[in-house]
Design a protein around this motif. Structure first.
Motif, PDB file in Angstrom:
ATOM      1  N   GLU A 194       0.572  -1.625  -0.122  1.00 17.89           N
ATOM      2  CA  GLU A 194       0.067   0.286   0.358  1.00 17.89           C
ATOM      3  C   GLU A 194       1.095   1.353   0.260  1.00 17.89           C
ATOM      4  N   MET A 195       0.707   2.563  -0.629  1.00 17.38           N
ATOM      5  CA  MET A 195       1.090   3.514  -0.845  1.00 17.38           C
ATOM      6  C   MET A 195       0.208   4.743  -0.544  1.00 17.38           C
ATOM      7  N   LYS A 196       0.371   5.190   0.666  1.00 18.39           N
ATOM      8  CA  LYS A 196       0.422   6.276   1.147  1.00 18.39           C
ATOM      9  C   LYS A 196       0.793   7.650   1.029  1.00 18.39           C
ATOM     10  N   THR A 229       5.113  13.953   1.853  1.00 17.08           N
ATOM     11  CA  THR A 229       5.420  12.501   2.511  1.00 17.08           C
ATOM     12  C   THR A 229       4.967  11.347   1.719  1.00 17.08           C
ATOM     13  N   LEU A 230       5.605   9.980   2.164  1.00 19.33           N
ATOM     14  CA  LEU A 230       5.254   9.236   0.991  1.00 19.33           C
ATOM     15  C   LEU A 230       5.369   7.879   2.072  1.00 19.33           C
ATOM     16  N   VAL A 231       4.600   7.197   1.827  1.00 20.23           N
ATOM     17  CA  VAL A 231       4.269   6.034   2.916  1.00 20.23           C
ATOM     18  C   VAL A 231       5.030   4.755   2.232  1.00 20.23           C
ATOM     19  N   TRP A 232       5.047   3.424   2.649  1.00 18.27           N
ATOM     20  CA  TRP A 232       5.440   2.299   1.635  1.00 18.27           C
ATOM     21  C   TRP A 232       5.131   1.208   2.031  1.00 18.27           C
ATOM     22  N   THR A 233       4.325   0.659   2.438  1.00 14.99           N
ATOM     23  CA  THR A 233       3.457  -0.300   3.521  1.00 14.99           C
ATOM     24  C   THR A 233       4.085  -1.922   2.557  1.00 14.99           C
ATOM     25  N   GLU A 234       4.554  -2.418   3.106  1.00 11.31           N
ATOM     26  CA  GLU A 234       5.432  -4.288   2.549  1.00 11.31           C
ATOM     27  C   GLU A 234       4.547  -5.220   3.549  1.00 11.31           C
ATOM     28  N   SER A 235       3.629  -6.191   2.571  1.00  9.07           N
ATOM     29  CA  SER A 235       3.344  -7.136   3.951  1.00  9.07           C
ATOM     30  C   SER A 235       4.073  -8.252   3.639  1.00  9.07           C
ATOM     31  N   ARG A 236       4.953  -8.650   2.281  1.00 11.06           N
ATOM     32  CA  ARG A 236       6.290  -9.672   2.331  1.00 11.06           C
ATOM     33  C   ARG A 236       7.131  -9.476   3.294  1.00 11.06           C
ATOM     34  N   SER A 237       7.506  -9.938   4.082  1.00  9.47           N
ATOM     35  CA  SER A 237       8.310 -10.219   4.855  1.00  9.47           C
ATOM     36  C   SER A 237       9.902 -10.404   4.114  1.00  9.47           C
ATOM     37  N   ALA A 261       8.801   2.058   4.153  1.00 11.82           N
ATOM     38  CA  ALA A 261       9.626   2.793   3.857  1.00 11.82           C
ATOM     39  C   ALA A 261       9.368   3.506   4.114  1.00 11.82           C
ATOM     40  N   TYR A 262       9.816   5.514   4.281  1.00  8.73           N
ATOM     41  CA  TYR A 262       9.233   5.978   4.863  1.00  8.73           C
ATOM     42  C   TYR A 262       9.672   7.307   4.093  1.00  8.73           C
ATOM     43  N   PHE A 263       9.248   8.637   3.386  1.00  5.91           N
ATOM     44  CA  PHE A 263      10.040   9.419   2.685  1.00  5.91           C
ATOM     45  C   PHE A 263       8.966  11.074   2.890  1.00  5.91           C
ATOM     46  N   THR A 301       5.991  15.057 -10.845  1.00  2.00           N
ATOM     47  CA  THR A 301       6.090  13.772 -11.248  1.00  2.00           C
ATOM     48  C   THR A 301       7.980  13.347  -9.971  1.00  2.00           C
ATOM     49  N   ASN A 302       7.783  11.683  -9.997  1.00  2.00           N
ATOM     50  CA  ASN A 302       8.886  11.138  -9.975  1.00  2.00           C
ATOM     51  C   ASN A 302       8.289   9.468  -9.951  1.00  2.00           C
ATOM     52  N   ASP A 303       9.520   8.433  -9.303  1.00  6.37           N
ATOM     53  CA  ASP A 303       8.586   7.050  -9.666  1.00  6.37           C
ATOM     54  C   ASP A 303       9.579   6.699  -8.369  1.00  6.37           C
ATOM     55  N   LEU A 304       8.449   5.775  -7.269  1.00  6.08           N
ATOM     56  CA  LEU A 304       9.657   4.580  -6.230  1.00  6.08           C
ATOM     57  C   LEU A 304      10.227   3.628  -7.146  1.00  6.08           C
ATOM     58  N   THR A 305      10.900   3.734  -6.676  1.00  7.46           N
ATOM     59  CA  THR A 305      11.860   2.637  -7.518  1.00  7.46           C
ATOM     60  C   THR A 305      12.130   1.050  -6.125  1.00  7.46           C
TER      61      THR A 305
END
Length: 318
Positions: free
Chosen positions: A23-25, A34-42, A64-66, A87-91
């Motif tokens: 999920e990306m907020k 402010t960008l928060v990427w939440t990962e469920s994969r360990s 990962a918090y930016f 515009t940008n890219d989250l990689t």
């Protein structure tokens, strides 16, 4: 947050395959994101996320918090109508032994453009075009090129000041050239459009042969100024000037990458270095490149089409 910077955050949906585990907020604020990427994969390593060229501001095993400035991280700024778009890219950079495949996700923030904000301090007579990492501008100026034009109406025979520029930011220094310019009565050129040639043959200011039109001395390599004598073509009608703007390697000037105008009593002169005006000798024949590397290669330059107008040329009454 200031009222004129009313935010419209554009959150592009995740691909279906990713939606089940991530999920990306995105929170687009005035001047920063402010960008928060939440990962469920360990298996995912959140330290391998990048926003443009920026590392995470902070991270945990699942997030990962930016929190970054819009002037950082290689954000690209485009002006589209009444909006400013960043515009940008989250990689995600996958490690060799990881089961997580590398991927890129677009990040877009759109804001309402302030009424008093224009690219490079010019007013709406300027048109702005975004292309890759460059932003091109072309527009009408006042008589001494110190500010925007106050009118889009020009009496026949007077000079029309035009300036084009390219914003290059982190890119290597570029030389801006006008490859071709024609006047037409429509905002789009058609195969049967009636046109008036202004600049042709890869940078030859053909209109200067029979008028007072000329290139003005450069102030910056990334800008080019033109004084165009108002012509009889489409007198009293709306006129649009169509140009091909070329941002080019300053060291790669040749017969097809140049700015030449005709000086009465002297002949063709190269704008950037009159000592090399021999590059203009082809202006009354056919200018062909003697180099093997081209714009299409993307290694030395970028071409962008631009349209200026409408403007009106009026008849002189006594």
């Amino acid at each position: 947050m200031m009222a004129y910077f009313l935010q419209v955050a554009v959150l592009l949906s995740l691909a279906a395959a990713m939606a089940v585990y991530a999920e990306m907020k995105l929170d687009c604020r005035q001047g920063f994101v402010t960008l928060v990427w939440t990962e469920s994969r360990s298996q995912a390593d959140t330290s391998l996320f990048r926003l443009g060229n920026c590392f995470p501001t902070s991270l945990s095993t699942s997030e990962a918090y930016f929190n970054v400035d819009l002037n950082d991280c290689d954000f690209r700024r485009l002006v589209t109508g009444d909006q400013l778009m960043y515009t940008n890219d989250l990689t995600y950079i996958s490690s060799p032994d990881s089961h997580i495949v590398a991927f890129t996700h677009p990040v877009v923030c759109a804001y309402e453009r302030p009424d008093n904000w224009y690219p490079m301090a010019y007013n709406p007579v300027f048109q702005t075009y975004g292309l890759e990492y460059l932003v091109f501008n072309i527009g009408l100026m006042n008589g001494d090129f110190s500010g925007p034009a106050e009118s889009t109406s020009f009496p026949l025979g007077t000079l029309i000041p035009i300036m084009a520029s390219v914003a290059q930011k982190t890119h290597q220094p570029l030389l801006l050239l006008l490859e071709e310019c024609v006047a037409a009565t429509t905002p789009e050129l058609q195969p049967d459009s009636i046109i008036y040639p202004i600049i042709s043959n890869k940078g030859c200011f053909v209109d200067s042969m029979t008028s007072r039109s000329q290139f003005e001395p450069r102030q910056k390599s990334s800008e080019i100024q033109v004084s165009l004598q108002a012509f009889t073509f489409a007198l009293g009608e709306e006129v649009f000037i169509h140009c091909e703007l070329l941002a080019w390697d300053p060291n790669g000037v040749d017969h097809t990458k140049k700015a030449c105008h005709y000086v009465k009593g002297q002949g063709w002169e190269l704008l950037d270095n009159p000592d090399y005006s021999a590059l203009c000798d082809c202006c009354e024949s056919s200018c062909k490149s003697r180099r093997t590397r081209s714009v299409a290669s993307g290694k030395r330059g970028v071409v962008q089409k631009g349209v200026l107008g409408p403007l009106t040329i009026t008849d002189v009454t006594f």
